[in-house]
Enzyme design. Sequence first.
Site, PDB file in Angstrom:
ATOM      1  N   GLU A 191      -4.270  -7.441   5.277  1.00  0.00           N
ATOM      2  CA  GLU A 191      -3.362  -6.332   5.626  1.00  0.00           C
ATOM      3  C   GLU A 191      -2.397  -6.783   6.717  1.00  0.00           C
ATOM      4  OE1 GLU A 191      -5.445  -2.888   7.074  1.00  0.00           O
ATOM      5  OE2 GLU A 191      -3.666  -1.608   6.972  1.00  0.00           O
ATOM      6  N   GLU A 238     -13.586  -1.467   6.892  1.00  0.00           N
ATOM      7  CA  GLU A 238     -12.833  -1.625   8.141  1.00  0.00           C
ATOM      8  C   GLU A 238     -13.574  -1.046   9.338  1.00  0.00           C
ATOM      9  OE1 GLU A 238      -9.129   0.402   7.115  1.00  0.00           O
ATOM     10  OE2 GLU A 238      -9.696   2.080   8.384  1.00  0.00           O
ATOM     11  N   ASP A 282      -5.122   3.753   0.191  1.00  0.00           N
ATOM     12  CA  ASP A 282      -6.229   4.012   1.130  1.00  0.00           C
ATOM     13  C   ASP A 282      -6.639   5.473   1.027  1.00  0.00           C
ATOM     14  OD1 ASP A 282      -8.026   4.039   3.189  1.00  0.00           O
ATOM     15  OD2 ASP A 282      -6.676   3.125   4.671  1.00  0.00           O
ATOM     16  N   HIS A 337      -9.192   6.593   2.762  1.00  0.00           N
ATOM     17  CA  HIS A 337      -9.609   6.869   4.136  1.00  0.00           C
ATOM     18  C   HIS A 337     -10.863   7.735   4.229  1.00  0.00           C
ATOM     19  CE1 HIS A 337      -8.509   6.698   8.497  1.00  0.00           C
ATOM     20  NE2 HIS A 337      -8.003   5.567   8.069  1.00  0.00           N
ATOM     21  N   TYR A 383      -2.865  11.533   5.825  1.00  0.00           N
ATOM     22  CA  TYR A 383      -3.176  10.224   6.390  1.00  0.00           C
ATOM     23  C   TYR A 383      -2.115   9.203   5.947  1.00  0.00           C
ATOM     24  CZ  TYR A 383      -4.671   5.546   6.737  1.00  0.00           C
ATOM     25  OH  TYR A 383      -4.637   4.203   6.994  1.00  0.00           O
ATOM     26  N   ARG A 441     -13.603  -5.458   3.884  1.00  0.00           N
ATOM     27  CA  ARG A 441     -12.500  -5.286   4.835  1.00  0.00           C
ATOM     28  C   ARG A 441     -12.894  -5.401   6.303  1.00  0.00           C
ATOM     29  NH1 ARG A 441      -7.830  -3.674   4.437  1.00  0.00           N
ATOM     30  NH2 ARG A 441      -7.786  -1.923   5.891  1.00  0.00           N
ATOM     31  N   ARG A 446       0.860  -1.188   0.000  1.00  0.00           N
ATOM     32  CA  ARG A 446       0.000   0.000   0.000  1.00  0.00           C
ATOM     33  C   ARG A 446       0.889   1.228   0.000  1.00  0.00           C
ATOM     34  NH1 ARG A 446      -3.704   2.198   5.046  1.00  0.00           N
ATOM     35  NH2 ARG A 446      -1.901   3.511   5.430  1.00  0.00           N
ATOM     36  N   GLU A 461      -9.079   1.948  -1.461  1.00  0.00           N
ATOM     37  CA  GLU A 461      -9.791   1.589  -0.234  1.00  0.00           C
ATOM     38  C   GLU A 461     -10.588   2.770   0.302  1.00  0.00           C
ATOM     39  OE1 GLU A 461      -7.064   0.124   2.699  1.00  0.00           O
ATOM     40  OE2 GLU A 461      -8.382   0.738   4.338  1.00  0.00           O
ATOM     41  N   TRP A 468     -11.655  11.933   8.891  1.00  0.00           N
ATOM     42  CA  TRP A 468     -10.203  11.695   9.015  1.00  0.00           C
ATOM     43  C   TRP A 468      -9.790  10.472   8.219  1.00  0.00           C
ATOM     44  CZ3 TRP A 468      -7.747   7.433  11.517  1.00  0.00           C
ATOM     45  CH2 TRP A 468      -6.326   7.487  11.398  1.00  0.00           C
TER      46      TRP A 468
HETATM   47  C1  CS2 Z   1      -6.257   2.127   8.110  1.00  0.00           C
HETATM   48  C2  CS2 Z   1      -5.975   2.185   9.574  1.00  0.00           C
HETATM   49  O1  CS2 Z   1      -5.064   0.150   8.003  1.00  0.00           O
HETATM   50  C3  CS2 Z   1      -5.860   0.869   7.426  1.00  0.00           C
HETATM   51  O2  CS2 Z   1      -6.318   0.657   6.331  1.00  0.00           O
HETATM   52  O3  CS2 Z   1      -7.372   2.697   7.598  1.00  0.00           O
HETATM   53  O4  CS2 Z   1      -4.757   2.850   9.703  1.00  0.00           O
HETATM   54  C4  CS2 Z   1      -7.036   2.878  10.428  1.00  0.00           C
HETATM   55  O5  CS2 Z   1      -6.972   4.243  10.244  1.00  0.00           O
HETATM   56  C5  CS2 Z   1      -6.819   2.528  11.861  1.00  0.00           C
HETATM   57  O6  CS2 Z   1      -6.780   1.165  12.015  1.00  0.00           O
HETATM   58  C6  CS2 Z   1      -7.882   3.150  12.744  1.00  0.00           C
HETATM   59  O7  CS2 Z   1      -7.858   2.597  14.011  1.00  0.00           O
HETATM   60 MG    MG Z   2      -7.956   1.783   5.830  1.00  0.00          MG
END
Ligand code: CS2
Ligand code: MG
Length: 402
Positions: free
Chosen positions: A339, A262, A210, A212, A159, A283, A147, A236, A402
């Site tokens: 991941e 996630e 990602d 996010h 991020y 995810r 990634r 993602e 975020w």
């Molecule tokens: C993220 C994480 O791993 C990922 O894809 O989106 O860094 C996520 O922000 C954190 O696990 C939040 O707790």
């Molecule tokens: Mg993520």
Amino acid sequence: MKITNARLIVCSPDRNFVTLKIETDEGIYGLGDATLNGRELAVAAYLEEHVIPCLIGRDPSQIEDIWQYLYRGAYWRRGPVTMSAIAAVDVALWDIKGKALNTPVYNLLGGKSREGVLVYTHANGSNIDDAVASVEHHIGEGYLAVRAQSGVPGVASSYGVPKGGKPYEPAERGLPGESLWSTERYLNFAPKLFEAVRKSVGEDIHLLHDVHHRLTPIEAARLGKSLEPYHLFWMEDPTPAENQEAFRLIREHTVTPIATGEVFNSFWDAHDLIRHQWIDYIRMTIVHGGGITALKKAADFAAVYQVRTGFHGATDLSPVTMAAALHFGLAIHNFGIQEHMHHTALTDQVFPHHYKFEAGYMHPGDAPGLGVDIDEALAAKHPYQRAYLPIARKLDGTLTDW
Ligand code: CS2
Ligand code: MG
């Protein structure tokens, strides 16, 4: 067999973890992860006050019945706190069952479907050159899927990019930090990042990215289209997913594969996404999605629609969840990728484990149960410390995702 005791171990070996240990009258115990990043003590209290008293005296082999008891029996359904608590119990019970039958958990899930679990790790840099170098570094370690995240010019903090050269860790001790975001600058920049990365690594390495949750559907559609020449494994969380139908628009405009989930805590968060085939990878995580019992049902439903798994595996998911995900990924047919974000050496010491990485793949090991333990004496030396995920604001100060 009867459950005689269940207790929580809340520790912070470089970051916070909440672990449930369920003990039985036969001396076998099981571990479950209950960590919810930035809201750890809410899950600990839910377990302590409302779940543990109901477990004592039950037969730990009745995993499905205990899951239903905690889910339906609570009357109040879903939510990350509830589902993480249920997951902790569920995973600990699968661990106990594996140990009682002297077999690894993957055997309880149908046996292995593959020799190893393809994993991706995180590369990042404050600019394109550093991000490319970081991708190259991880390929050098043997990763076949990476990634890539980079600082965006004109945006003070991005991020996925660590501060001060440290490995990336999303939560920070103290009150929530603030980061800045500019969709315009990001959308203009992202294709340049992947043009450089793809040129450097060649065609065969899987590249992931990602977003996010930061774009609107039409912005995400533009991003997906602009990244098509670099054939990503996935983009993602292109947009927040509370409204599952938002993904229809992205899907209609781009062939860049999409992964999300996630932050989901229920199969129902993904139901429309899967049945309409608006995503390619789901995810959800074992810890936040209600455990192995719940995720097996979600994964089987996804299989019917050719949606594969790509479980979250950031550092806030403890080695107990990592082990559970690897057993799961080794066994199910529609596994896609897992991941793998390295825990610190101290975290690995607190949670000794059998899982291993070799040449792009991970394997959970063949120890009975999950193959992960906890060093309680070492954990006690690293007590919980309040920590939060950051928040993000647009350049004009508006709070954003975020
Ligand atoms: C993220 C994480 O791993 C990922 O894809 O989106 O860094 C996520 O922000 C954190 O696990 C939040 O707790
Ligand atoms: Mg993520």
